[in-house]
Enzyme design. Structure first.
Site, PDB file in Angstrom:
ATOM      1  N   ASP A  36       0.850  -1.193   0.000  1.00 51.76           N
ATOM      2  CA  ASP A  36       0.000   0.000   0.000  1.00 51.76           C
ATOM      3  C   ASP A  36       0.889   1.248   0.000  1.00 51.76           C
ATOM      4  O   ASP A  36       1.890   1.310   0.727  1.00 51.76           O
ATOM      5  CB  ASP A  36      -0.919  -0.005   1.241  1.00 51.76           C
ATOM      6  CG  ASP A  36      -2.050   0.995   1.109  1.00 51.76           C
ATOM      7  OD1 ASP A  36      -3.205   0.570   0.975  1.00 51.76           O
ATOM      8  OD2 ASP A  36      -1.775   2.222   1.134  1.00 51.76           O
ATOM      9  N   ILE A  37       0.490   2.229  -0.795  1.00 50.23           N
ATOM     10  CA  ILE A  37       1.308   3.446  -0.954  1.00 50.23           C
ATOM     11  C   ILE A  37       1.286   4.309   0.319  1.00 50.23           C
ATOM     12  O   ILE A  37       2.239   5.054   0.578  1.00 50.23           O
ATOM     13  CB  ILE A  37       0.851   4.213  -2.221  1.00 50.23           C
ATOM     14  CG1 ILE A  37       1.950   5.058  -2.804  1.00 50.23           C
ATOM     15  CG2 ILE A  37      -0.400   5.024  -1.979  1.00 50.23           C
ATOM     16  CD1 ILE A  37       1.687   5.524  -4.236  1.00 50.23           C
ATOM     17  N   ASN A  64     -12.874  -3.054   2.692  1.00 51.56           N
ATOM     18  CA  ASN A  64     -13.854  -1.974   2.767  1.00 51.56           C
ATOM     19  C   ASN A  64     -14.773  -2.059   1.546  1.00 51.56           C
ATOM     20  O   ASN A  64     -14.284  -2.288   0.429  1.00 51.56           O
ATOM     21  CB  ASN A  64     -13.142  -0.620   2.774  1.00 51.56           C
ATOM     22  CG  ASN A  64     -12.249  -0.444   3.991  1.00 51.56           C
ATOM     23  OD1 ASN A  64     -12.601  -0.864   5.083  1.00 51.56           O
ATOM     24  ND2 ASN A  64     -11.086   0.146   3.795  1.00 51.56           N
ATOM     25  N   GLY A  80     -16.139   2.801   3.593  1.00 51.90           N
ATOM     26  CA  GLY A  80     -14.838   3.463   3.500  1.00 51.90           C
ATOM     27  C   GLY A  80     -14.003   3.041   2.306  1.00 51.90           C
ATOM     28  O   GLY A  80     -12.784   3.208   2.302  1.00 51.90           O
ATOM     29  N   GLN A  81     -14.667   2.513   1.260  1.00 52.39           N
ATOM     30  CA  GLN A  81     -13.915   2.085   0.076  1.00 52.39           C
ATOM     31  C   GLN A  81     -13.612   3.286  -0.818  1.00 52.39           C
ATOM     32  O   GLN A  81     -14.525   3.997  -1.239  1.00 52.39           O
ATOM     33  CB  GLN A  81     -14.727   1.041  -0.715  1.00 52.39           C
ATOM     34  CG  GLN A  81     -13.952   0.491  -1.906  1.00 52.39           C
ATOM     35  CD  GLN A  81     -14.730  -0.580  -2.675  1.00 52.39           C
ATOM     36  OE1 GLN A  81     -15.905  -0.814  -2.420  1.00 52.39           O
ATOM     37  NE2 GLN A  81     -14.065  -1.212  -3.613  1.00 52.39           N
ATOM     38  N   HIS A  93     -10.171  -5.065  -3.138  1.00 50.66           N
ATOM     39  CA  HIS A  93      -8.832  -5.269  -2.583  1.00 50.66           C
ATOM     40  C   HIS A  93      -8.931  -5.672  -1.125  1.00 50.66           C
ATOM     41  O   HIS A  93      -9.733  -5.141  -0.370  1.00 50.66           O
ATOM     42  CB  HIS A  93      -7.952  -4.020  -2.737  1.00 50.66           C
ATOM     43  CG  HIS A  93      -8.581  -2.751  -2.270  1.00 50.66           C
ATOM     44  ND1 HIS A  93      -9.521  -2.068  -3.012  1.00 50.66           N
ATOM     45  CD2 HIS A  93      -8.416  -2.033  -1.130  1.00 50.66           C
ATOM     46  CE1 HIS A  93      -9.911  -0.990  -2.345  1.00 50.66           C
ATOM     47  NE2 HIS A  93      -9.254  -0.946  -1.203  1.00 50.66           N
TER      48      HIS A  93
HETATM   49  P1  AMP Z   1      -9.789   1.593   0.444  1.00 53.64           P
HETATM   50  O1  AMP Z   1     -10.069   2.817   1.260  1.00 53.64           O
HETATM   51  O2  AMP Z   1     -10.118   0.312   1.143  1.00 53.64           O
HETATM   52  O3  AMP Z   1     -10.402   1.686  -0.932  1.00 53.64           O
HETATM   53  O4  AMP Z   1      -8.224   1.533   0.273  1.00 53.64           O
HETATM   54  C1  AMP Z   1      -7.537   2.004  -0.844  1.00 53.64           C
HETATM   55  C2  AMP Z   1      -6.081   1.857  -0.524  1.00 53.64           C
HETATM   56  O5  AMP Z   1      -5.349   1.970  -1.727  1.00 53.64           O
HETATM   57  C3  AMP Z   1      -5.531   2.924   0.447  1.00 53.64           C
HETATM   58  O6  AMP Z   1      -4.978   2.280   1.592  1.00 53.64           O
HETATM   59  C4  AMP Z   1      -4.478   3.641  -0.397  1.00 53.64           C
HETATM   60  O7  AMP Z   1      -3.348   4.034   0.358  1.00 53.64           O
HETATM   61  C5  AMP Z   1      -4.118   2.601  -1.438  1.00 53.64           C
HETATM   62  N1  AMP Z   1      -3.592   3.135  -2.687  1.00 53.64           N
HETATM   63  C6  AMP Z   1      -4.081   4.145  -3.419  1.00 53.64           C
HETATM   64  N2  AMP Z   1      -3.334   4.329  -4.518  1.00 53.64           N
HETATM   65  C7  AMP Z   1      -2.343   3.408  -4.491  1.00 53.64           C
HETATM   66  C8  AMP Z   1      -1.243   3.092  -5.340  1.00 53.64           C
HETATM   67  N3  AMP Z   1      -1.001   3.766  -6.460  1.00 53.64           N
HETATM   68  N4  AMP Z   1      -0.417   2.084  -4.963  1.00 53.64           N
HETATM   69  C9  AMP Z   1      -0.643   1.398  -3.819  1.00 53.64           C
HETATM   70  N5  AMP Z   1      -1.663   1.644  -2.989  1.00 53.64           N
HETATM   71  C10 AMP Z   1      -2.502   2.636  -3.305  1.00 53.64           C
END
Ligand code: AMP
Ligand code: ZN
Length: 115
Positions: free
Chosen positions: A33-34, A89, A95-96, A102
């Site tokens: 995760d970024i 989520n 909270g998605q 994912h």
């Molecule tokens: P959610 O809120 O469950 O949809 O989580 C989305 C997740 O994706 C968050 O934890 C972000 O930090 C992660 N995210 C967003 N963009 C990227 C990316 N380019 N590479 C890796 N993780 C990412």
């Protein structure tokens, strides 16, 4: 839909956006995760575009099982020894933020940023 050209995680699957990959097979991709909430935070995604858990059917049961069971293996490989957390989520109230299914798998010593 197999691939959504406007979807961030489909772009990651296609290699159009870089990611720190930790696992890949024909069905699944896992990457860091970024913005990690924990010392180790990976996202496990299906390569095929599935928007969320609300779109999952019987046809995805094996895929979800594979994704879920991959979590502990990755945590072990990444040095997590004291427990970890699986989170999915779904939808606005869930909270998605990224509309490609994912599974968050998080571990490492506390305190964590979230959760
Ligand atoms: P959610 O809120 O469950 O949809 O989580 C989305 C997740 O994706 C968050 O934890 C972000 O930090 C992660 N995210 C967003 N963009 C990227 C990316 N380019 N590479 C890796 N993780 C990412
Ligand atoms: Zn997608």
């Amino acid at each position: 839909m197999t691939h959504d050209p406007n979807c961030l995680f489909c772009k990651i699957v296609a290699g159009q956006i870089p990611s720190k990959k930790v696992y890949e097979d024909e069905d699944i991709l896992a990457f860091h995760d970024i913005h990690p909430w924990a010392p180790v935070h990976v996202l496990i995604i299906p390569k095929r575009h599935i928007a969320s858990m609300a779109d999952v059917t019987e046809a995805e049961v094996a895929l979800l099982g594979k994704m879920t069971a991959l979590g502990p293996k990755l945590m072990k490989e990444l040095g997590v020894t004291n427990g970890f957390r699986h989170v999915i989520n779904t939808g606005p109230d869930g909270g998605q933020e990224v509309l490609h299914l994912h599974l968050h798998v998080m571990g490492g010593p506390r305190p964590w940023l979230k959760g």
